[in-house]
Design an enzyme around this catalytic site. Sequence first.
Site, PDB file in Angstrom:
ATOM      1  N   CYS A   1     -46.091  15.647  10.169  1.00  0.00           N
ATOM      2  CA  CYS A   1     -44.727  15.135  10.484  1.00  0.00           C
ATOM      3  C   CYS A   1     -43.524  15.321   9.519  1.00  0.00           C
ATOM      4  O   CYS A   1     -43.621  15.089   8.695  1.00  0.00           O
ATOM      5  CB  CYS A   1     -44.983  13.501  10.354  1.00  0.00           C
ATOM      6  SG  CYS A   1     -43.386  12.515  10.557  1.00  0.00           S
TER       7      CYS A   1
ATOM      8  N   ASP B   1     -28.235  12.584   9.799  1.00  0.00           N
ATOM      9  CA  ASP B   1     -28.841  13.687  10.758  1.00  0.00           C
ATOM     10  C   ASP B   1     -28.323  15.086  10.495  1.00  0.00           C
ATOM     11  O   ASP B   1     -27.092  15.236  10.399  1.00  0.00           O
ATOM     12  CB  ASP B   1     -28.474  12.963  12.170  1.00  0.00           C
ATOM     13  CG  ASP B   1     -29.217  13.703  13.121  1.00  0.00           C
ATOM     14  OD1 ASP B   1     -29.220  14.820  13.310  1.00  0.00           O
ATOM     15  OD2 ASP B   1     -29.957  12.911  13.776  1.00  0.00           O
TER      16      ASP B   1
ATOM     17  N   HIS C   1     -37.952   5.844  14.017  1.00  0.00           N
ATOM     18  CA  HIS C   1     -36.723   5.862  13.370  1.00  0.00           C
ATOM     19  C   HIS C   1     -35.695   5.467  14.111  1.00  0.00           C
ATOM     20  O   HIS C   1     -35.765   5.164  15.371  1.00  0.00           O
ATOM     21  CB  HIS C   1     -36.326   7.415  12.889  1.00  0.00           C
ATOM     22  CG  HIS C   1     -36.189   8.414  13.914  1.00  0.00           C
ATOM     23  ND1 HIS C   1     -37.772   8.846  14.878  1.00  0.00           N
ATOM     24  CD2 HIS C   1     -35.362   9.018  15.081  1.00  0.00           C
ATOM     25  CE1 HIS C   1     -37.057   9.464  15.948  1.00  0.00           C
ATOM     26  NE2 HIS C   1     -35.934   9.768  15.945  1.00  0.00           N
TER      27      HIS C   1
ATOM     28  N   HIS D   1     -31.234   5.425  14.995  1.00  0.00           N
ATOM     29  CA  HIS D   1     -30.233   6.240  14.720  1.00  0.00           C
ATOM     30  C   HIS D   1     -29.088   5.378  14.540  1.00  0.00           C
ATOM     31  O   HIS D   1     -28.801   4.384  15.185  1.00  0.00           O
ATOM     32  CB  HIS D   1     -29.631   7.047  15.942  1.00  0.00           C
ATOM     33  CG  HIS D   1     -30.760   8.096  16.375  1.00  0.00           C
ATOM     34  ND1 HIS D   1     -30.875   9.429  15.951  1.00  0.00           N
ATOM     35  CD2 HIS D   1     -31.999   8.051  16.975  1.00  0.00           C
ATOM     36  CE1 HIS D   1     -31.777  10.087  16.189  1.00  0.00           C
ATOM     37  NE2 HIS D   1     -32.691   9.403  16.908  1.00  0.00           N
TER      38      HIS D   1
END
Length: 113
Positions: free
Chosen positions: A4, A30, A99, A101
């Site tokens: 991962c 990101d 996750h 964002h």
Amino acid sequence: MAECIFCKIVSGEIPSKKAYEDDCVVAFYDIAPVAPTHILVIPKEHIPSAADLGEGHAAVLGRLFAVVAQMAREHHCADGFRVVSNVGESAGQSVPHLHFHLLSGRALSWPPG
């Protein structure tokens, strides 16, 4: 989980530009942002997606959202931001690790996608 990419970021095996880290959560910028503010907030524990959350994850989920709010304040976007978690490939999840964002800094249209 050994393969991962987010677990590798958590362990430091893969570098990232971190915005925040504590014993439970990591937040990082990101690498392919879709908004001026685009931060990923992840648990250090490997959880494949929101579909895998259960009652036992209440504390980590609360911590994740507390960090989202903190990041929004610190990045001066607390007055308007979006939090997104994709579940499954058909919804756009490209990394099988829970996750969120945090997106802000531009007009975000509705409906998304």
